[in-house]
Structure formats: structure tokens, C-alpha cells
Motif scaffolding. Structure first.
Motif, PDB file in Angstrom:
ATOM      1  N   PRO A 120      44.957  46.921  41.029  1.00 35.45           N
ATOM      2  CA  PRO A 120      44.251  47.346  39.613  1.00 35.45           C
ATOM      3  C   PRO A 120      43.106  48.178  39.760  1.00 35.45           C
ATOM      4  O   PRO A 120      42.214  47.573  40.455  1.00 35.45           O
ATOM      5  CB  PRO A 120      44.351  46.261  38.657  1.00 35.45           C
ATOM      6  N   CYS A 170      48.760  51.281  38.588  1.00 34.34           N
ATOM      7  CA  CYS A 170      47.885  50.212  37.621  1.00 34.34           C
ATOM      8  C   CYS A 170      46.308  50.824  37.662  1.00 34.34           C
ATOM      9  O   CYS A 170      45.590  50.418  38.263  1.00 34.34           O
ATOM     10  CB  CYS A 170      48.048  48.767  38.198  1.00 34.34           C
ATOM     11  N   ARG A 179      42.959  52.661  35.341  1.00 28.84           N
ATOM     12  CA  ARG A 179      42.443  53.155  33.933  1.00 28.84           C
ATOM     13  C   ARG A 179      41.393  53.949  34.386  1.00 28.84           C
ATOM     14  O   ARG A 179      40.553  53.615  35.134  1.00 28.84           O
ATOM     15  CB  ARG A 179      41.955  51.905  33.217  1.00 28.84           C
ATOM     16  N   ALA A 220      40.792  44.320  30.849  1.00 26.60           N
ATOM     17  CA  ALA A 220      42.164  44.644  30.349  1.00 26.60           C
ATOM     18  C   ALA A 220      42.932  44.466  31.593  1.00 26.60           C
ATOM     19  O   ALA A 220      44.156  43.946  31.489  1.00 26.60           O
ATOM     20  CB  ALA A 220      42.243  45.779  29.564  1.00 26.60           C
ATOM     21  N   LEU A 221      42.467  44.991  32.584  1.00 29.37           N
ATOM     22  CA  LEU A 221      43.284  45.132  34.023  1.00 29.37           C
ATOM     23  C   LEU A 221      43.466  43.702  34.483  1.00 29.37           C
ATOM     24  O   LEU A 221      44.589  43.129  34.848  1.00 29.37           O
ATOM     25  CB  LEU A 221      42.891  45.827  34.968  1.00 29.37           C
ATOM     26  N   ARG A 222      42.664  42.658  34.428  1.00 33.57           N
ATOM     27  CA  ARG A 222      42.537  41.361  34.727  1.00 33.57           C
ATOM     28  C   ARG A 222      43.437  40.617  34.126  1.00 33.57           C
ATOM     29  O   ARG A 222      44.268  39.910  34.651  1.00 33.57           O
ATOM     30  CB  ARG A 222      41.145  40.736  34.565  1.00 33.57           C
ATOM     31  N   ALA A 223      43.451  40.866  32.586  1.00 33.37           N
ATOM     32  CA  ALA A 223      44.468  40.138  31.911  1.00 33.37           C
ATOM     33  C   ALA A 223      45.978  40.615  32.144  1.00 33.37           C
ATOM     34  O   ALA A 223      46.639  39.649  32.281  1.00 33.37           O
ATOM     35  CB  ALA A 223      44.117  40.601  30.554  1.00 33.37           C
ATOM     36  N   GLY A 224      46.224  42.016  32.250  1.00 32.96           N
ATOM     37  CA  GLY A 224      47.355  42.508  32.638  1.00 32.96           C
ATOM     38  C   GLY A 224      48.155  41.871  33.960  1.00 32.96           C
ATOM     39  O   GLY A 224      49.183  41.707  34.175  1.00 32.96           O
ATOM     40  N   SER A 225      47.209  41.463  34.950  1.00 36.80           N
ATOM     41  CA  SER A 225      47.601  41.144  36.148  1.00 36.80           C
ATOM     42  C   SER A 225      47.386  39.516  36.351  1.00 36.80           C
ATOM     43  O   SER A 225      47.726  38.993  37.481  1.00 36.80           O
ATOM     44  CB  SER A 225      46.612  41.509  37.509  1.00 36.80           C
TER      45      SER A 225
END
Length: 282
Positions: A234, A253, A255, A275-280
Motif C-alpha cells: 500500500p 493499492c 493513493r 485509509a490504506l492502513r484500515a483497508g489492509s
């Protein structure tokens, strides 16, 4: 038996990684061997795209601009085709390669022309008569060194660097959120203060392994941001003067923030990282 395609590339890390979707598509029907700067072309072998890689200087390639020498003729004898990422306005490169026994030669500029308004990876695909689908991930092997978040505050040009103070503040926010932050500092950052949690110098292939296992990467518009994204890590890619429509890392992945003369603020970058942390699930 697959025909053999010689690919020549001498550009930057990010430019080279942007050719990977096209080269991966070509590799389905031909055997690809890549010549260029050794550390960079090694990435194509590690990504499973190239069957072999070579130091371009050692092949005698420079002689094609006048009369191919024996060393290059011997090297070129194994190839049916060549794809050279260099502008060949006077036709000398193509002519020299064909005199060396390569029957089909295509030369194209190493970066997209100024009028190109789509992603760079699509330029490389069009220039090599392939079709690609983005995003793209290469199967780099995960390394043994583990990091949560890797930050690279530099790039190949100071004009493309988000302020170091912003990266430091971002690192503090991520650490406060429970992340272990490591720093990736290249030769361009030698004058910056040393950091106890900086990665030691390592070849690009080894760094790709670290990135493949990292949970988040944050960096500027740089070759390492492209590498991070290509591993599937990410990635938050920060743009200032350059255009993310053209140079956004093409990983699965990503942004991309800012660009075309506008820098993102700290809150925007921290929000994208979260947001990327939450998505992964990190």
C-alpha cells in the motif's frame, strides 16, 4: 520455442518499472532478456519478467552508433527482435542492430512525449504494440527484513520533494498510532541527519523484498514509490510539480495526492495513510 527479445533500457528506476506491464504482456509469447544499468535491470529478473539481464556497457552496445563490433555482434546473435527505449531520430540504433543480425527492431523514446496525457505505462504499451491493464503487480519475493511503515523523503530531484519537516511530523503521527516507522534514505539524502531507524544501503532487488513485506510506504514521485507500488505494498505517493495522471505508481493499492503544482497538506497525507492502513487491516 519462444523467440528471443532483447530489451534495452537506460532510464530511471520509475521509468523502467512503468515498462513492466508491457514487458509482462510480451513475456507471455517471447523470451525477454534486458540490458541496461545492472542494479536496475536486475529488478526485471526478480519480478519474473526477464529470463536474463546484462550490463549494457559490457555488451559493446555503444558500437551500434557507428559500426557494431565483434563483441556486440556475438551478443546480438541470440536475439530475433529488439525493443530499445531510446529515441532514434537518425535511425543509427536500428540500423546498427540490424547489421548485428537482429531482424526486427523497434526504438521508442524512453519517456512519453509531451503531448501524452495518459499513464506512462500505457505509453510503453502502445509503443511496444501490447495491451495492458492497470493496476499492475509484479511477483517480487518477500524479504526477511520486516517493517510496518517505510518512508522515503527524497527523490531524484529536490523539486519533487515534500518538505522533510512534513515527513518527520507524519512519522510522529504514525508512531503515535502504534506503527513502527523505518526510513529509506538514498544517496540524495546523505546531507540529511542520520536516523537510527534508517534502512542500511541495499541493492534495489533487496529493497523490493523489504517493500513486498511492508504494510505501508509513503514517498514522493520517485522510482522507489513506483517500486513499492509494484510489489503490492500500500503506497501513498506525494506529488508536487509533476502530473500524477501520467506518473502515478501503477500498483494495486495506491493513493496519489497533489500534483501539477499543488502539494498536499499533512492532514491529507496522514488521512490517506490511515485509509490504506484500515483497508489492509493494519
Amino acid at each position: 520455442m519462444k523467440s528471443r527479445l532483447l530489451v534495452v533500457h537506460t532510464g530511471g528506476v520509475g521509468d523502467f518499472i512503468c515498462t513492466f506491464p508491457a514487458l509482462s504482456a510480451l513475456a507471455r509469447s517471447v523470451s525477454i532478456e534486458v540490458a541496461g544499468l545492472p542494479e536496475r535491470v536486475a529488478l526485471a529478473r526478480a519480478a519474473g519478467i526477464a529470463d536474463a539481464v546484462y550490463d549494457l556497457e559490457s555488451t559493446g552496445f555503444a558500437s551500434v552508433f557507428s559500426e557494431p563490433n565483434g563483441r556486440f555482434r556475438a551478443f546480438a546473435a541470440r536475439f530475433d527482435r529488439a525493443l530499445v527505449w531510446m529515441a532514434d531520430h537518425d535511425g543509427k540504433i536500428a540500423a546498427g542492430l540490424m547489421r548485428s543480425g537482429i531482424s526486427a527492431v523497434r526504438c521508442a523514446p524512453g519517456i512519453p512525449p509531451g503531448a501524452w496525457d495518459r499513464h506512462a505505462a500505457e505509453w510503453y504499451a502502445c509503443a511496444s504494440d501490447t495491451a495492458v491493464s492497470l493496476p499492475f503487480q509484479a511477483p517480487f519475493e518477500r524479504g526477511r527484513r520486516e517493517v510496518d511503515v517505510l518512508i522515503q523523503p527524497g527523490s531524484g530531484s529536490r523539486s519533487k520533494n515534500w518538505p522533510l519537516a512534513n515527513f518527520e511530523a507524519l512519522a510522529g503521527q504514525l508512531e503515535a498510532a502504534g506503527c513502527r516507522v523505518a526510513w529509506c534514505l538514498g544517496p540524495a539524502e546523505e546531507e540529511w541527519p542520520s536516523r537510527p531507524n534508517a534502512l542500511p544501503p541495499m541493492p534495489l532487488v533487496e529493497l523490493a523484498g523489504v517493500l513486498a513485506g511492508a504494510r505501508l510506504f509513503v514517498g514522493n514521485d520517485s522510482g522507489i514509490s513506483h517500486l513499492a507500488a509494484a510489489t503490492g505494498c500500500p503506497t501513498v505517493a506525494i506529488f508536487g510539480p509533476t502530473n500524477p495522471r501520467l506518473w502515478r505508481p501503477a500498483g494495486p493499492c495506491v493513493r496519489a495526492l497533489g500534483g501539477c503544482g499543488v502539494w498536499p497538506d499533512l492532514d491529507g497525507v496522514f488521512g490517506a495513510a490511515n485509509a490504506l492502513r484500515a483497508g489492509s487491516g493494519f
